[in-house]
Design a protein around this motif. Structure first.
Motif, PDB file in Angstrom:
ATOM      1  N   LEU A 108      33.668  49.155  48.843  1.00 36.53           N
ATOM      2  CA  LEU A 108      33.459  49.387  47.498  1.00 36.53           C
ATOM      3  C   LEU A 108      34.470  49.860  46.793  1.00 36.53           C
ATOM      4  N   TRP A 109      34.991  51.003  47.804  1.00 39.66           N
ATOM      5  CA  TRP A 109      36.134  52.088  47.225  1.00 39.66           C
ATOM      6  C   TRP A 109      37.342  51.081  47.228  1.00 39.66           C
ATOM      7  N   LYS A 110      37.560  50.203  48.176  1.00 41.35           N
ATOM      8  CA  LYS A 110      38.732  49.281  48.115  1.00 41.35           C
ATOM      9  C   LYS A 110      38.730  48.415  46.940  1.00 41.35           C
ATOM     10  N   THR A 111      37.629  47.779  46.495  1.00 36.41           N
ATOM     11  CA  THR A 111      37.665  47.014  45.278  1.00 36.41           C
ATOM     12  C   THR A 111      37.489  47.582  44.055  1.00 36.41           C
ATOM     13  N   THR A 112      37.028  48.786  43.904  1.00 38.85           N
ATOM     14  CA  THR A 112      37.022  49.477  42.640  1.00 38.85           C
ATOM     15  C   THR A 112      38.023  50.846  42.470  1.00 38.85           C
ATOM     16  N   GLY A 113      37.648  51.792  43.162  1.00 40.83           N
ATOM     17  CA  GLY A 113      38.543  52.973  42.810  1.00 40.83           C
ATOM     18  C   GLY A 113      39.935  52.679  43.411  1.00 40.83           C
ATOM     19  N   GLU A 114      40.218  52.347  44.129  1.00 36.06           N
ATOM     20  CA  GLU A 114      41.751  52.149  44.731  1.00 36.06           C
ATOM     21  C   GLU A 114      42.374  51.169  43.792  1.00 36.06           C
ATOM     22  N   MET A 115      41.795  49.968  43.620  1.00 33.55           N
ATOM     23  CA  MET A 115      42.376  49.111  42.571  1.00 33.55           C
ATOM     24  C   MET A 115      42.687  49.868  41.329  1.00 33.55           C
ATOM     25  N   ALA A 116      41.788  50.710  40.720  1.00 31.11           N
ATOM     26  CA  ALA A 116      41.900  51.297  39.678  1.00 31.11           C
ATOM     27  C   ALA A 116      43.135  52.186  39.700  1.00 31.11           C
ATOM     28  N   LEU A 117      43.040  52.779  40.754  1.00 35.46           N
ATOM     29  CA  LEU A 117      44.209  53.836  40.877  1.00 35.46           C
ATOM     30  C   LEU A 117      45.581  53.173  41.071  1.00 35.46           C
ATOM     31  N   ARG A 118      45.710  51.487  41.411  1.00 37.26           N
ATOM     32  CA  ARG A 118      47.092  51.013  41.256  1.00 37.26           C
ATOM     33  C   ARG A 118      47.140  50.328  40.180  1.00 37.26           C
ATOM     34  N   GLY A 119      46.352  50.732  39.208  1.00 36.53           N
ATOM     35  CA  GLY A 119      46.368  49.972  37.802  1.00 36.53           C
ATOM     36  C   GLY A 119      46.115  48.636  37.697  1.00 36.53           C
ATOM     37  N   ARG A 120      45.353  48.116  38.807  1.00 35.03           N
ATOM     38  CA  ARG A 120      44.794  46.756  38.629  1.00 35.03           C
ATOM     39  C   ARG A 120      43.135  46.472  38.665  1.00 35.03           C
ATOM     40  N   ALA A 121      42.609  47.414  37.915  1.00 39.66           N
ATOM     41  CA  ALA A 121      41.215  47.503  37.646  1.00 39.66           C
ATOM     42  C   ALA A 121      40.721  46.135  36.966  1.00 39.66           C
ATOM     43  N   MET A 122      41.279  45.589  36.101  1.00 39.04           N
ATOM     44  CA  MET A 122      40.893  44.311  35.810  1.00 39.04           C
ATOM     45  C   MET A 122      41.489  43.057  36.459  1.00 39.04           C
ATOM     46  N   SER A 123      42.079  43.279  37.875  1.00 40.43           N
ATOM     47  CA  SER A 123      42.353  42.060  38.664  1.00 40.43           C
ATOM     48  C   SER A 123      40.750  41.314  39.108  1.00 40.43           C
ATOM     49  N   LYS A 124      41.321  40.026  39.277  1.00 43.15           N
ATOM     50  CA  LYS A 124      40.166  39.137  39.684  1.00 43.15           C
ATOM     51  C   LYS A 124      39.298  39.653  40.982  1.00 43.15           C
ATOM     52  N   ARG A 125      40.306  40.304  41.844  1.00 45.82           N
ATOM     53  CA  ARG A 125      39.594  40.909  43.028  1.00 45.82           C
ATOM     54  C   ARG A 125      38.858  42.010  43.010  1.00 45.82           C
ATOM     55  N   SER A 126      38.918  42.602  41.746  1.00 48.01           N
ATOM     56  CA  SER A 126      38.242  44.092  41.469  1.00 48.01           C
ATOM     57  C   SER A 126      36.956  43.807  41.185  1.00 48.01           C
ATOM     58  N   LEU A 127      35.938  44.828  41.673  1.00 52.77           N
ATOM     59  CA  LEU A 127      34.472  44.606  41.237  1.00 52.77           C
ATOM     60  C   LEU A 127      34.467  45.237  39.902  1.00 52.77           C
ATOM     61  N   ILE A 128      35.387  46.061  39.542  1.00 47.78           N
ATOM     62  CA  ILE A 128      35.213  46.733  38.116  1.00 47.78           C
ATOM     63  C   ILE A 128      35.313  45.319  36.941  1.00 47.78           C
ATOM     64  N   TYR A 129      36.265  44.489  37.413  1.00 47.78           N
ATOM     65  CA  TYR A 129      36.373  43.488  36.518  1.00 47.78           C
ATOM     66  C   TYR A 129      35.058  42.450  36.379  1.00 47.78           C
ATOM     67  N   HIS A 130      34.627  41.957  37.785  1.00 41.60           N
ATOM     68  CA  HIS A 130      33.391  41.571  37.958  1.00 41.60           C
ATOM     69  C   HIS A 130      32.121  42.043  37.351  1.00 41.60           C
ATOM     70  N   GLY A 131      32.067  43.462  37.269  1.00 38.82           N
ATOM     71  CA  GLY A 131      31.254  44.346  36.901  1.00 38.82           C
ATOM     72  C   GLY A 131      31.121  44.134  35.493  1.00 38.82           C
ATOM     73  N   TRP A 132      32.283  44.254  34.790  1.00 35.13           N
ATOM     74  CA  TRP A 132      32.267  44.234  33.390  1.00 35.13           C
ATOM     75  C   TRP A 132      31.698  42.978  32.713  1.00 35.13           C
ATOM     76  N   ILE A 133      32.123  41.671  33.634  1.00 30.06           N
ATOM     77  CA  ILE A 133      31.792  40.567  33.142  1.00 30.06           C
ATOM     78  C   ILE A 133      30.192  40.439  33.145  1.00 30.06           C
ATOM     79  N   THR A 134      29.746  40.682  34.267  1.00 30.34           N
ATOM     80  CA  THR A 134      28.213  40.922  34.211  1.00 30.34           C
ATOM     81  C   THR A 134      27.367  41.725  33.215  1.00 30.34           C
ATOM     82  N   LEU A 135      28.305  43.003  32.871  1.00 26.51           N
ATOM     83  CA  LEU A 135      27.451  43.999  31.891  1.00 26.51           C
ATOM     84  C   LEU A 135      27.768  43.375  30.671  1.00 26.51           C
TER      85      LEU A 135
END
Lengths: 310, 281
Positions: A86-113
């Motif tokens: 979960l951390w690898k696909t959310t926080g870590e990607m956000a830290l690397r500035g790739r929060a909206m990458s297709k592999r990030s759960l933040i992106y998918h969560g946003w679509i669902t939201l």
């Protein structure tokens, strides 16, 4: 706060049970892998092992139990593995500035939201309008109310693929609309029922008082019925938003969507990556918790402002 | 266009009749209370039929209700097989196991106030989660046949029933419990004669929520793999192969089964909690 200690205790018990369950769930996979890697395993071969229960296998190979906790594709991952994924696909990607990458759960969560909120908006408006119509018109009350109840006994998942096919045929681009329709279908009912109750909450004497003030029907609605329905509204909104999220995920599950938390679950299933499924599941749970908590806070503030805080 | 005109005329006529019935002196009678919603439902179907015929909508997009009814009549054997697989084997087994497990767990944790306080918030939270998502996991654990569907149903119905039962068991007030004490009733007697009956409206509330969840769980789980029968299987393959009329027939079956299941539970509720204010009158 009085409940904090009991809740934490129960949570700890659940996590402990989960850790214990990992060993028997994963022992077969762990043994298969160990044998392929050349380790001595009793009994040898996958077929004879299938006849034995997991408990016998664990007794026979005590030193392989630990391997079950470190599998890459476990049948049941440990809570720690899920948390790390979960951390690898959310926080870590956000830290690397790739929060909206297709592999990030933040992106998918946003679509669902997004679909959830559209469906929530649609469902809530329909529910409130329906409730107003039901309260003010006897015909609507008699003809609509039974169907509203029946509509909820129909399993929406049966309709979900149909709604998606239909909106695709009608030329509606993207998946937001069909998903929003499905979540509106699940979310309007609690709002409708709650609002009918709320709009009917004022006592006869209060309505009579407004009559003696020579208040019009609209004034009675705005100054009496609407304010007294607010506590009911918020309670049903909390049920409704959870239902809307379920609707969106159901809309993403069976239909080959490629983005959204439900689609992550589907893709994780097709590619055999259980960790991705579990991470998406927990992301959905966190999203549901956040939405309900937000509405709960909104309810407290509003009711306090209106002088109705319990 | 004549079909559209007919549908619109039927709509206006039925609405007028309903409005008149609702205001008529017989509006309180049972017959009218059933007739009005039935007329409303028939109107919707007539409108659907009229629009599909008038605009010549392709049956691949939206088949007319008459076509769906025909498919339904022609494939009753197939539909019955799907109902047996999905409802009787998957949903009902899971519902039975899940409901009894939740009920017994509720009675067990009810003895400890500490556990109740810890479990109630968690149960409430879990009941609001999109649990359907675990379907693929359970299908990979329990295989493609009905066992995995029953497992999904068990997990889905467990928490709503648990939370409602625990809440119901706390419903008795101090006065009633004191009365049982003065009768020298033990824990078991108090439970069976006072607290369980008092909890029944809550238990049935949970059971009614669970009826819908059970069908949803059983059907969704079939989207992730099933033997070549079952309602979810038929719907997902039907959508793929564009036999939309069969899909609608299957949806009609799902609606029928869902409503019947809910109706049966509501009927039992009426028998069991006849004393409750909401059932009177």
């Amino acid at each position: 706060m009085r409940n904090l200690l009991p809740v934490l205790t129960v949570l700890a018990a659940i996590i402990a049970l989960w850790y214990v369950a990992v060993a028997p769930m994963n022992i077969r996979v762990a043994l298969d892998q160990a044998e392929r890697a050349g380790a001595a395993v009793t009994p040898e071969g996958a077929l004879p092992r299938r006849a034995l229960s997991v408990w016998r296998l664990m007794l026979a190979n005590p030193d392989q139990i630990g391997a079950g906790y470190r599998l890459e594709r476990p049948r049941l991952p440990t809570p720690e593995q899920v948390g790390r994924e979960l951390w690898k696909t959310t926080g870590e990607m956000a830290l690397r500035g790739r929060a909206m990458s297709k592999r990030s759960l933040i992106y998918h969560g946003w679509i669902t939201l997004q679909s959830t909120l559209w469906g929530f908006l649609l469902g809530t408006s329909l529910g409130i309008l329906g409730a107003v119509a039901i309260v003010y018109s006897r015909v609507v009350d008699m003809s609509l109310m039974p169907w509203a109840i029946i509509s909820q006994t129909i399993p929406i998942v049966a309709l979900a693929p149909m709604i998606i096919v239909l909106s695709a045929q009608l030329g509606i681009e993207g998946r937001v609309v069909p998903k929003a329709i499905i979540s509106a279908y699940l979310c309007y009912f609690p709002v409708l029922v709650g609002m009918v109750k709320g709009l009917r909450a004022p006592a006869m004497s209060q309505l009579d008082l407004l009559q003696t003030y020579n208040a019009s029907g609209l004034q009675a609605f705005v100054k009496l019925r609407l304010p007294s329905s607010v506590p009911y509204l918020f309670t049903s909104l909390k049920v409704g938003i959870a239902a809307a999220l379920v609707g969106t995920i159901v809309g993403e599950l069976p239909t080959g969507a490629i983005s959204g938390l439900g689609a992550r679950i589907l893709i994780g299933d097709q590619f055999g990556t259980p960790l991705a499924i579990w991470a998406a599941l927990f992301a959905a749970a966190i999203l549901a918790g956040a939405l309900v908590t937000l509405l709960d806070m909104l309810q407290r503030v509003t009711l306090r402002r209106m002088g109705m805080a319990a | 266009m004549s079909w559209l005109m007919f549908a619109l005329a039927f709509w206006i006529g039925a609405w007028g009749l309903n409005a008149w019935l609702a205001r008529s002196p017989w509006s309180g009678t049972r017959a009218v209370r059933i007739l009005v919603p039935v007329l409303f439902g028939v109107t919707l179907i007539v409108l659907w039929e009229g629009i599909v015929r008038a605009l010549e909508v392709s049956p691949v997009i939206l088949p007319a209700p008459s076509v769906v009814a025909q498919t339904f009549a022609n494939s009753t054997g197939l539909l019955w097989e799907d109902v047996r697989q999905t409802v009787f084997k998957g949903a009902l087994t899971g519902f039975g196991i899940g409901a009894s497990a939740a009920f017994l767990t509720a009675i067990a944790i009810d003895r400890s106030a500490f556990l109740t306080r810890g479990l109630l918030p968690i149960g409430n939270f879990v009941a609001a989660l999109p649990i359907v998502g675990i379907a693929p996991i359970l299908v990979s654990w329990f295989g493609f046949d009905w066992q995995s569907k029953a497992a999904v149903v068990v997990v889905m119905v467990f928490f709503p029933i648990l939370v409602n039962t625990v809440q119901g068991l706390r419903e008795t007030d101090a006065m009633q419990r004191d009365l049982m004490r003065t009768y020298a009733a033990g824990y078991l007697q108090t439970l069976v004669k006072l607290r369980l009956p008092a909890a029944m409206p809550f238990v049935f509330n949970g059971l009614k929520i669970a009826t819908t969840l059970a069908l949803i769980g059983a059907i969704v789980a079939e989207y992730f793999g099933s033997p070549t029968r079952g309602m979810g299987f038929r719907i997902s393959t039907g959508v793929g192969s564009l036999s939309i009329d069969l899909v609608w027939a299957e949806i009609a079956v799902a609606a029928l089964v869902g409503t019947t299941f809910y109706g049966i539970v509501a009927w039992i509720e009426k028998r069991v909690t006849f004393w409750h204010p909401s059932q009177r009158g």
